[in-house]
Design a protein around this motif. Structure first.
Motif, PDB file in Angstrom:
ATOM      1  N   GLN A   1       0.871  -1.232  -0.067  1.00 43.24           N
ATOM      2  CA  GLN A   1      -0.090  -0.062   0.031  1.00 43.24           C
ATOM      3  C   GLN A   1       0.799   1.301   0.040  1.00 43.24           C
ATOM      4  O   GLN A   1       0.309   2.308  -0.418  1.00 43.24           O
ATOM      5  CB  GLN A   1      -0.648  -0.125   1.098  1.00 43.24           C
ATOM      6  CG  GLN A   1      -2.080  -1.002   1.159  1.00 43.24           C
ATOM      7  CD  GLN A   1      -2.802  -0.914   2.423  1.00 43.24           C
ATOM      8  OE1 GLN A   1      -2.716  -0.265   3.406  1.00 43.24           O
ATOM      9  NE2 GLN A   1      -4.067  -1.739   2.599  1.00 43.24           N
ATOM     10  N   THR A   2       2.037   1.107   0.581  1.00 40.83           N
ATOM     11  CA  THR A   2       2.757   2.402   0.610  1.00 40.83           C
ATOM     12  C   THR A   2       4.126   2.403  -0.095  1.00 40.83           C
ATOM     13  O   THR A   2       5.077   3.116   0.164  1.00 40.83           O
ATOM     14  CB  THR A   2       3.010   2.818   2.070  1.00 40.83           C
ATOM     15  OG1 THR A   2       3.908   1.620   2.663  1.00 40.83           O
ATOM     16  CG2 THR A   2       1.908   2.941   2.989  1.00 40.83           C
ATOM     17  N   ALA A   3       4.400   1.292  -1.045  1.00 38.43           N
ATOM     18  CA  ALA A   3       5.479   1.190  -1.671  1.00 38.43           C
ATOM     19  C   ALA A   3       5.857   2.258  -2.673  1.00 38.43           C
ATOM     20  O   ALA A   3       7.134   2.721  -2.792  1.00 38.43           O
ATOM     21  CB  ALA A   3       5.436  -0.118  -2.562  1.00 38.43           C
ATOM     22  N   GLY A   4       5.097   2.860  -3.424  1.00 37.56           N
ATOM     23  CA  GLY A   4       5.516   3.979  -4.232  1.00 37.56           C
ATOM     24  C   GLY A   4       5.110   5.248  -3.928  1.00 37.56           C
ATOM     25  O   GLY A   4       5.174   6.343  -4.557  1.00 37.56           O
TER      26      GLY A   4
END
Length: 70
Positions: free
Chosen positions: A46-49
């Motif tokens: 969910q917060t990778a990019g």
């Protein structure tokens, strides 16, 4: 023990129903815990990019209008 308004206090412990004598549901640790392995699945994606401090919408415009160009 006396209450200012009669009928608004709990009965004595020996006169309480078994449901009233059990642990209070609002006490910490009395809730159900979710120990399933799938509960954390997909949280890393969910917060990778995401950037930690994204660029403001008008940042480019402000830079071009306030920069000195000769």
């Amino acid at each position: 023990m006396s209450a200012p308004n009669a009928g608004r206090q709990s009965p004595d412990p020996e006169r309480q129903a078994p449901e009233q004598q059990s642990a209070h549901p609002g006490q910490p640790g009395s809730g159900k815990l979710d120990n399933s392995k799938q509960k954390d699945e997909g949280k890393e994606d969910q917060t990778a990019g995401l950037e930690s401090n994204p660029k403001h919408i008008l940042e480019d415009h402000a830079h071009t209008t306030t920069s000195k160009t000769t």
